[in-house]
Structures are given as C-alpha cells and as structure tokens.
Design a protein around this motif. Structure first.
Motif, PDB file in Angstrom:
ATOM      1  N   ASN A  83       0.824  -1.214   0.000  1.00 36.08           N
ATOM      2  CA  ASN A  83       0.000   0.000   0.000  1.00 36.08           C
ATOM      3  C   ASN A  83       0.857   1.263   0.000  1.00 36.08           C
ATOM      4  O   ASN A  83       0.397   2.323   0.370  1.00 36.08           O
ATOM      5  CB  ASN A  83      -0.957  -0.012   1.177  1.00 36.08           C
ATOM      6  N   TYR A  84       2.120   1.104  -0.411  1.00 35.45           N
ATOM      7  CA  TYR A  84       3.070   2.213  -0.608  1.00 35.45           C
ATOM      8  C   TYR A  84       3.537   2.852   0.692  1.00 35.45           C
ATOM      9  O   TYR A  84       4.706   3.133   0.839  1.00 35.45           O
ATOM     10  CB  TYR A  84       2.521   3.307  -1.525  1.00 35.45           C
ATOM     11  N   ALA A  85       2.605   3.111   1.613  1.00 34.86           N
ATOM     12  CA  ALA A  85       2.981   3.723   2.887  1.00 34.86           C
ATOM     13  C   ALA A  85       3.848   4.959   2.709  1.00 34.86           C
ATOM     14  O   ALA A  85       4.871   5.124   3.352  1.00 34.86           O
ATOM     15  CB  ALA A  85       3.684   2.703   3.795  1.00 34.86           C
ATOM     16  N   LEU A  86       3.436   5.838   1.813  1.00 32.95           N
ATOM     17  CA  LEU A  86       4.128   7.127   1.702  1.00 32.95           C
ATOM     18  C   LEU A  86       3.756   7.969   2.913  1.00 32.95           C
ATOM     19  O   LEU A  86       2.667   7.826   3.456  1.00 32.95           O
ATOM     20  CB  LEU A  86       3.694   7.853   0.423  1.00 32.95           C
ATOM     21  N   TYR A  87       4.669   8.855   3.309  1.00 32.96           N
ATOM     22  CA  TYR A  87       4.365   9.717   4.445  1.00 32.96           C
ATOM     23  C   TYR A  87       3.406  10.814   3.976  1.00 32.96           C
ATOM     24  O   TYR A  87       3.799  11.678   3.191  1.00 32.96           O
ATOM     25  CB  TYR A  87       5.637  10.333   5.004  1.00 32.96           C
ATOM     26  N   PRO A  88       2.161  10.807   4.451  1.00 29.07           N
ATOM     27  CA  PRO A  88       1.150  11.705   3.878  1.00 29.07           C
ATOM     28  C   PRO A  88       1.425  13.181   4.127  1.00 29.07           C
ATOM     29  O   PRO A  88       0.966  14.017   3.373  1.00 29.07           O
ATOM     30  CB  PRO A  88      -0.153  11.290   4.567  1.00 29.07           C
ATOM     31  N   HIS A  89       2.185  13.463   5.174  1.00 28.64           N
ATOM     32  CA  HIS A  89       2.407  14.872   5.504  1.00 28.64           C
ATOM     33  C   HIS A  89       3.658  15.439   4.841  1.00 28.64           C
ATOM     34  O   HIS A  89       4.037  16.564   5.117  1.00 28.64           O
ATOM     35  CB  HIS A  89       2.482  15.040   7.012  1.00 28.64           C
ATOM     36  N   MET A  90       4.285  14.637   3.991  1.00 26.38           N
ATOM     37  CA  MET A  90       5.488  15.138   3.331  1.00 26.38           C
ATOM     38  C   MET A  90       5.281  15.154   1.819  1.00 26.38           C
ATOM     39  O   MET A  90       4.560  14.324   1.273  1.00 26.38           O
ATOM     40  CB  MET A  90       6.668  14.208   3.628  1.00 26.38           C
ATOM     41  N   ASN A  95       9.512  12.901   0.996  1.00 31.79           N
ATOM     42  CA  ASN A  95       9.407  11.460   1.121  1.00 31.79           C
ATOM     43  C   ASN A  95      10.690  10.793   0.654  1.00 31.79           C
ATOM     44  O   ASN A  95      11.228   9.908   1.313  1.00 31.79           O
ATOM     45  CB  ASN A  95       8.238  10.936   0.274  1.00 31.79           C
ATOM     46  N   PRO A 131       1.442  13.127  -1.351  1.00 28.26           N
ATOM     47  CA  PRO A 131       1.001  11.804  -1.832  1.00 28.26           C
ATOM     48  C   PRO A 131      -0.478  11.757  -2.212  1.00 28.26           C
ATOM     49  O   PRO A 131      -0.847  11.079  -3.163  1.00 28.26           O
ATOM     50  CB  PRO A 131       1.278  10.898  -0.639  1.00 28.26           C
ATOM     51  N   SER A 132      -1.312  12.507  -1.481  1.00 25.91           N
ATOM     52  CA  SER A 132      -2.737  12.446  -1.795  1.00 25.91           C
ATOM     53  C   SER A 132      -3.052  13.043  -3.162  1.00 25.91           C
ATOM     54  O   SER A 132      -4.133  12.847  -3.690  1.00 25.91           O
ATOM     55  CB  SER A 132      -3.533  13.176  -0.715  1.00 25.91           C
ATOM     56  N   ARG A 139       2.313   7.070  -7.066  1.00 24.73           N
ATOM     57  CA  ARG A 139       2.636   6.730  -5.666  1.00 24.73           C
ATOM     58  C   ARG A 139       3.598   5.559  -5.623  1.00 24.73           C
ATOM     59  O   ARG A 139       4.550   5.529  -4.857  1.00 24.73           O
ATOM     60  CB  ARG A 139       1.373   6.333  -4.918  1.00 24.73           C
ATOM     61  N   ARG A 146      11.860   6.105  -2.969  1.00 22.99           N
ATOM     62  CA  ARG A 146      12.281   6.210  -1.569  1.00 22.99           C
ATOM     63  C   ARG A 146      13.261   5.095  -1.233  1.00 22.99           C
ATOM     64  O   ARG A 146      14.208   5.293  -0.474  1.00 22.99           O
ATOM     65  CB  ARG A 146      11.033   6.112  -0.692  1.00 22.99           C
ATOM     66  N   ASN A 163      -1.944  -3.162  -6.202  1.00 17.26           N
ATOM     67  CA  ASN A 163      -3.009  -2.155  -6.148  1.00 17.26           C
ATOM     68  C   ASN A 163      -3.200  -1.407  -7.461  1.00 17.26           C
ATOM     69  O   ASN A 163      -3.961  -0.461  -7.523  1.00 17.26           O
ATOM     70  CB  ASN A 163      -2.724  -1.136  -5.039  1.00 17.26           C
TER      71      ASN A 163
ATOM     72  N   ALA B 177       2.321   0.175   8.760  1.00 16.50           N
ATOM     73  CA  ALA B 177       3.334   0.198   7.698  1.00 16.50           C
ATOM     74  C   ALA B 177       4.082   1.527   7.691  1.00 16.50           C
ATOM     75  O   ALA B 177       5.237   1.597   7.307  1.00 16.50           O
ATOM     76  CB  ALA B 177       2.674  -0.037   6.346  1.00 16.50           C
ATOM     77  N   MET B 178       3.402   2.577   8.145  1.00 13.08           N
ATOM     78  CA  MET B 178       4.001   3.898   8.150  1.00 13.08           C
ATOM     79  C   MET B 178       5.266   3.939   9.004  1.00 13.08           C
ATOM     80  O   MET B 178       6.295   4.428   8.586  1.00 13.08           O
ATOM     81  CB  MET B 178       2.960   4.871   8.704  1.00 13.08           C
ATOM     82  N   VAL B 181       7.966   1.406   7.569  1.00 10.18           N
ATOM     83  CA  VAL B 181       8.739   1.915   6.453  1.00 10.18           C
ATOM     84  C   VAL B 181       9.757   2.935   6.968  1.00 10.18           C
ATOM     85  O   VAL B 181      10.895   2.985   6.509  1.00 10.18           O
ATOM     86  CB  VAL B 181       7.794   2.500   5.373  1.00 10.18           C
ATOM     87  N   ASP B 185      13.702   2.876   6.671  1.00 11.37           N
ATOM     88  CA  ASP B 185      14.340   4.090   6.157  1.00 11.37           C
ATOM     89  C   ASP B 185      15.445   4.579   7.097  1.00 11.37           C
ATOM     90  O   ASP B 185      16.011   5.632   6.868  1.00 11.37           O
ATOM     91  CB  ASP B 185      13.293   5.203   6.002  1.00 11.37           C
ATOM     92  N   ILE B 196       7.038  10.709  12.115  1.00 11.28           N
ATOM     93  CA  ILE B 196       5.929  10.228  11.289  1.00 11.28           C
ATOM     94  C   ILE B 196       4.621  10.167  12.075  1.00 11.28           C
ATOM     95  O   ILE B 196       3.640  10.815  11.726  1.00 11.28           O
ATOM     96  CB  ILE B 196       6.236   8.819  10.716  1.00 11.28           C
ATOM     97  N   LEU B 200       1.309  12.951  12.240  1.00 10.74           N
ATOM     98  CA  LEU B 200       0.081  12.454  11.628  1.00 10.74           C
ATOM     99  C   LEU B 200      -1.087  12.429  12.609  1.00 10.74           C
ATOM    100  O   LEU B 200      -2.239  12.364  12.205  1.00 10.74           O
ATOM    101  CB  LEU B 200       0.298  11.048  11.063  1.00 10.74           C
ATOM    102  N   THR B 280      -6.388  13.110   6.135  1.00  9.94           N
ATOM    103  CA  THR B 280      -6.554  12.302   4.927  1.00  9.94           C
ATOM    104  C   THR B 280      -5.266  11.515   4.720  1.00  9.94           C
ATOM    105  O   THR B 280      -4.200  12.072   4.588  1.00  9.94           O
ATOM    106  CB  THR B 280      -6.808  13.187   3.704  1.00  9.94           C
ATOM    107  N   GLY B 282      -3.714  10.164   2.332  1.00 13.68           N
ATOM    108  CA  GLY B 282      -3.505  10.033   0.896  1.00 13.68           C
ATOM    109  C   GLY B 282      -2.355   9.108   0.559  1.00 13.68           C
ATOM    110  O   GLY B 282      -2.329   8.493  -0.495  1.00 13.68           O
ATOM    111  N   GLY B 283      -1.410   8.986   1.459  1.00 10.88           N
ATOM    112  CA  GLY B 283      -0.237   8.194   1.151  1.00 10.88           C
ATOM    113  C   GLY B 283      -0.479   6.713   1.190  1.00 10.88           C
ATOM    114  O   GLY B 283       0.370   5.927   0.801  1.00 10.88           O
ATOM    115  N   VAL B 284      -1.630   6.320   1.671  1.00 15.24           N
ATOM    116  CA  VAL B 284      -1.792   4.905   1.920  1.00 15.24           C
ATOM    117  C   VAL B 284      -2.613   4.176   0.874  1.00 15.24           C
ATOM    118  O   VAL B 284      -2.177   3.208   0.289  1.00 15.24           O
ATOM    119  CB  VAL B 284      -2.412   4.681   3.308  1.00 15.24           C
TER     120      VAL B 284
END
Ligand code: ATP
Ligand code: MG
Lengths: 364, 286
Positions: A83-90, A95, A131-132, A139, A146, A163, B177-178, B181, B185, B196, B200, B280, B282-284
């Motif tokens: 599910n990628y797990a990107l950091y949504p706030h960056m 990222n 990311p959103s 993504r 990353r 996905n 996962a957040m 990862v 990292d 992180i 959030l 939101t 969005g990253g997931v």
C-alpha cells in the motif's frame, strides 16, 4: 550489493506456523521472487529479513553477517510495501529524502540523490506534490524512489503492483525489471501473481503453508515442476491434472484416463512406471492440441466433444470434459469451431508429467 | 418551491432555533455583565438594556472607586494567574502522559491490555464531586491542600483517561506500515514516532489538548474544595466571591464569567480546524 542467507528460518505466531525451516541463499544481484497463495508466509519471510518481525528460529545473514538481533535501520535493506505507505504529511521530495535526512546526509548530497531518483523514475514534475495528489502509479514510483535513494544492499518488495490496474501493472513490471538491470542490486520480490513471478525472476521460490515447494529458474519451475501444487500454480491456465490408471498386460503398458481414452506408454515411460498402479497425469493446455490434418507420429490421440469455446485472438481455448473433469486445451492458428463439435486431439507424450498419487511429487 | 429548497429552509430554521436555545444563557450572562444591578433585578425583566457600561470590568480589574456594592474588589489577577498555571501545566502533563499511553495501547500488545484500558476508562465514570472529600482529606494530610501542585495533580488524573482514549483512536488510524517503512528508512522506533506518527496524529493530540484545557479551566466543584485562598483559587472558584451573606453581585459575577469565557473561546477557535478535520491518509490507499 548483498548476499542474503536464510538458515533454517522459522516463524510462529502463537500456534500458527507462518514460515517453516526455510533454507535459502540469495546471491549478489539476484532477482528472487517469492510466490505462493495467500497466507503461505511470503510477507512474513520478507518482514523477517527487513527486521520488522522477530524470528522464532534460525538465522538471517546479510553479507555473511548475522543480523538476527539487528534493528531494521541497521540492516541497510529497503522495503516497498503493497500500500506504498508514503508519508502523507510530506511532499514527494521530502518522502524521497527522508531516509537521508535521518542519516544526517548533507543537504546538497540529499538534493543530488533525490534528483537522481526523480529522473530515473520520471517524477520531475511532481516533486512538490503531496502523496494524496498522486495517482496510484505515481505513488508506486515514489515508494520505489524512496527505496532507491537510500542505496540499500537489498530491496524488498511486498506485492508492490497489486493495487494497480492491469495495464499499469504490466508497465510497472517492465520498469522494475529495467530498474534492476540499472541498479544491479539484490531484490527479493513477493507476489502471488505467477505471471509477475515468471517475467521478473532470475529465480523463483514457490511457497505453500510456510514451506518451500520448489526453487528454480522460471523455465525450470515451469517445465519441471516438483509436484502437483507447483505444476498447477505456475503457468496459466493451470496444468490439467488427471487421475489415471496404469494398466500393464503382456508387454504393453497403457494409461487409462477414462473409459474411452487409453494412451500407450513408450519404452521410457514403461520402465519408469513399473509397479505403479495409479498416477496423476499432468498435461498443460498447450500440449493438448486439436489435430488439424494428420496426427504426428508417436503422439497420443483421442476424440472429444467441445463444451466451451473461448477465442483469445492469437489462440483459442477449448474446454472438454475428461472423466468428469473440466479440461482446457489450446488451439493455436485457430479456426472456427462450435460448441458440441467432436474434435480429435493429440498429446505429445514427451511433454506430460507423472506425479505420485500419494505424495503428489513428480515421478518424471 | 422545490423539495430541496423546502428541506434547506427546514434545516436552517431548526439550526437557528437550536443555536438560539443554546446561546441564550450565554448571551444573558454577557448582557448582565454590562448592566447595572437595578436592571438585572428588575421585575418584569428588562430585555433590551437601557444603558451599557464597562464599570464592572473596571472594578474587577483595577479596583475602581468606592464601587457599585461598596465591597473591596475580587483579586481577579491572582485568580487568573492561578487558572493559567493550573490549566496549562495540567493540560501539558495530561497530554504528554496520555499520548504516550494512547500510543502504547494502539501499538503494543501486552497482557490484560483490554482490562487496563477498561479500568482507565472506568475511572471517568466516578463523578468528580464524590472524590472531593477523600481527596480533600488526603491532600490535607500530606500538606498539598490549597497548592497549585495538588490541583494540577487532580486535573492530570482527570484528563489522562480521555487523552489516552482519543489518541489511541488516532494512532490506530495510522497504518503500522508507516512506522515500519520509517524504520527501514533508518529510523529508530522513537524517531519513527517523532517524525511520522506524531505529526500524523496532531489533530487528535490538539483535540485532546483543548478538551483537557477546557475541563481544567472550567472545573468548579473539585477546586472549590481544594483551593482555600488566593494561593490557588481559580477564576471559576472566584465567581463565588461575588456572593455575600444576603446579596449577590450579579453583574460582577457575570463580568468575571465573561472574562473566563474569552480565553477559552479564543483557544478553541485557534485549534478548531483540528477538531473538525480528520486526516486524509492520501499516502496509503490508492
Ligand atoms: N500478526 C500475526 N498474528 C498471527 N498470525 C499471523 C500474523 N501475521 C501473519 N499471520 C499468519 O501467518 C501466515 C503467513 O502470513 P503472511 O502474511 O506471511 O502471508 P502471505 O504469504 O504474505 O499472504 P498474502 O499473499 O495474503 O499477503 C498466515 O497464516 C497468517 O494468518
Ligand atoms: Mg503478504
């Protein structure tokens, strides 16, 4: 660059055994694919290598160094999640650069490496997006970026494409393969899609219930499956498996599929099937071909009525019933056939697989 | 008129009626604060004020002249100081401890986890007032009655369960996962939390903070028992200074009430976007 070695690796969750006595050496630069049905322990294996899951038994070595008790951060492997797990706030940039920032790399070096990754993955225009604001494929690319930026010893991919829609999946598959050729790094890649496994892998591991069923190159596992499970798991459509009787009389050995279908064994098969009464006979769809004009010498043949016709363009799939079992055959150079038509089929006896009835292991 | 318009009108009228109902007491308090005592006591009530004045506020803050009721002014500034110290400190500690607790419940498995969680929540079912006597006796025995420390301690204990519950929910929303990862990292567990998971869940933490603050800022029953003097009396307790044996200085009391409401209002306004907006992720998900 890294060699990853698993020795007698096991994982239990309470009473559930997720991975059982796994032995494996993954040499430098190999693209290894772990494939198997849901719940067979693929993710667990990967997570143990990454250090996200404690191991119950056995050892893990990375570059000949035992890493059992090392934290994920000290293993220098990068993981890409389903599910990628990107950091949504960056932003995309942040990222990508996060791991370097944590490692206290100088900012101009971070900038250099982020730019490099952005160029490799074609993310130039998206650097400042969150990311959103990205599509699934984008993504996915950021998630890979990353991992790349960190220059890890090994990449761990856990179903990174599952996905995405079918078209994007094929496209990204090719990109991952290119990436591997460019980066020359060890990759351990988990999927339950056997096509992905076949196309990407240098070597495939087929797992089931926490066990390794077979290890080999894509061609090996396809043409010499170790057992019924591998035979039906690898290849699409799955190999047809028939329960067959071996009938020996006088000097002749016959294989009986149903009341009307008997195949004569050749000398080689006769020798190998001595003293065996029953087998599973495996024949891939492409090895059951309609006979257009004349039968090839030495091939087996039979007649059957067609139940279903599925034209795919370059080929047509025909469904017939043998001994109450739905059987798929493939017709290359397709011509018009109708449901209910009786056709003659031929089978190349050198292309069939015999499995032990008890253990389901390959006899030959 | 379409059905849609009709619905809209219906929704708006009911909303406005509801808001008026909720706001009326508050408005009455504000109104009273600006009116002379005679108007307040008038029968039948004077709805539309004839003249407004800031007299009450002047008297309250600066002592004023020989004032409205001829009484010495209430030490509002001391009370304000007490309120600020007590509310901010207790909020800070409760949010700090509560967030750590919430994270623990959200991310770690340990024996009797559900039992502990339930127990912490159950402490909130005990009405605060029923604790006031035992706490009073205990605090006087160990000598922390009428101190900031004692009152802060009570508020911290009061606010931790709610903070744990709220932040637990927020941390649960963040996929594991957040942080995983982040760890591959190169982060330690703590760095993953700091870089992180904490950012959030800042909405949740801000919400917990504002609730904890409002509870401490507005609490009356417990503090009125534990605070005996200007050493620790808060603004809400100070309200009672306006009552004398036979009279109540309503305008004065309401002026102080307005004075209490304003900081709470400002603070709530500042963090309200966190209260309203969820995050939101969005990253997931694709
Ligand atoms: N945290 C856990 N607690 C208990 N059992 C678990 C846990 N994680 C995984 N398992 C079990 O371990 C086994 C292997 O799980 P794993 O996630 O490795 O499967 P997988 O091969 O990755 O499957 P999928 O293709 O569905 O992702 C499963 O039977 C699963 O139920
Ligand atoms: Mg999995």
């Amino acid at each position: 660059m890294a060699q990853v070695e698993l020795k007698n690796l096991s994982k239990k969750y309470g009473k559930v055994t997720a991975v059982q006595n796994m032995d494996l050496i993954i040499p430098h630069n190999q693209f290894l694919v772990l494939v198997g049905p849901s719940g067979c322990g693929k993710s667990t294996t990967l997570r143990m290598i990454a250090g996200l899951e404690e191991i119950t038994g056995g050892d893990i070595f990375i570059n000949d160094e035992k890493v059992n008790d090392k934290d994920p951060k000290d293993r220098n492997v990068s993981m890409v999640f389903q599910n990628y797990a990107l950091y949504p706030h960056m932003s995309v940039e942040e990222n990508l650069g996060f791991s370097l920032k944590i490692a206290k790399v100088k900012s101009d070096e971070i900038e250099k490496r982020v730019t490099e990754a952005v160029n490799i993955l074609g993310l130039e225009d998206l650097r400042s997006r969150k990311p959103s604001q990205l599509s699934g494929g984008q993504r996915q690319r950021v998630a890979m970026g990353r991992a790349i930026v960190r220059r890890p010893d090994a990449f761990l991919f856990d179903e990174p494409l599952s996905n995405l829609d079918a078209k994007l999946r094929t496209q990204m598959r090719t990109e991952i393969k290119k990436l591997h050729q460019k980066l020359k790094t060890t990759i351990i890649y988990v999927t339950h899609d056997q096509v992905e496994a076949m196309t990407l892998a240098d070597r495939i591991i087929i797992m089931k219930d926490g066990y390794i069923e077979q290890i080999g190159t894509p061609i090996e596992v396809f043409s010499k499956p170790a057992n019924v499970f591998v035979a039906t798991f690898i290849g699409s459509p799955p190999m047809n498996i028939f329960s067959a009787e071996i009938i020996s009389s006088n000097n002749q050995t016959k294989i009986k599929l149903d009341e009307n279908i008997y195949f004569d064994c050749n000398e080689d098969q006769k020798n190998k099937l001595q003293n065996i009464k029953e087998v599973y006979l495996g024949i891939r769809a492409e090895d059951i071909m309609p006979v257009d004009n004349n039968l090839n010498t030495g091939f087996w043949s039979f007649k059957k009525n067609i139940d279903i016709v599925e034209p795919l363009g370059t080929e047509t799939q025909l469904f017939i019933t043998i001994n109450n079992k739905e059987t798929i055959c493939r017709m290359y150079n397709p011509y018009e056939v109708n449901v209910g038509d009786e056709l003659s089929f031929q089978v190349d006896p050198r292309k069939v697989h015999f499995f032990d009835k008890e253990s389901q292991k390959t006899i030959f | 008129m379409s059905k849609k318009q009709f619905q809209n009108i219906l929704i708006w009228t009911s909303a406005i009626i509801l808001i008026i109902l909720i706001m009326t007491p508050g408005l009455w308090v504000v109104l009273t604060a600006f009116r002379p005592q005679v108007d307040v006591m008038a029968k039948p009530p004077v709805w539309i004020p004839r003249n407004l004045s800031f007299n009450q506020f002047e008297t309250m803050l600066f002592g004023g002249s020989e004032g409205s009721m001829g009484r010495s002014p209430v030490p509002v500034l001391s009370y304000l100081y007490n309120s600020i110290v007590i509310s901010f400190t207790s909020t800070f500690v409760a949010v700090l401890v509560g967030t750590i607790g919430g994270y623990g419940f959200a991310r770690h498995n340990f024996k009797f986890k559900n039992g502990y969680f339930l127990m912490i929540m159950l402490t909130r079912t005990i009405p605060g007032i029923s604790l006031s006597l035992p706490i009073f006796i205990l605090f006087s025995k160990i000598g922390i009655i009428d101190t900031h420390f004692g009152i802060i301690l009570v508020f911290v204990a009061l606010n931790i369960p709610f903070t744990v519950w709220l932040t637990d929910g927020f941390f649960r929303q963040i996929p594991r996962a957040m942080s995983e990862v982040a760890m591959t990292d190169g982060c330690t567990k703590l760095q993953a939390f700091w870089h992180i998971e904490l950012p959030l869940s800042k909405s949740g933490i801000a919400s917990a903070g504002i609730f904890a603050f409002l509870i401490s800022w507005n609490e009356y029953a417990l503090v009125s028992n534990l605070a005996r003097s200007t050493d620790s009396k808060t603004l809400t307790v100070g309200l009672m200074d306006f009552t004398a044996q036979f009279t109540i200085n309503w305008p004065g009391m309401c002026a102080l009430a307005v004075f209490i409401i304003i900081p709470a209002l400002i603070l709530t306004f500042l963090v309200q976007k966190h209260l309203v907006s969820g995050l939101t992720f969005g990253g997931v998900k694709g």
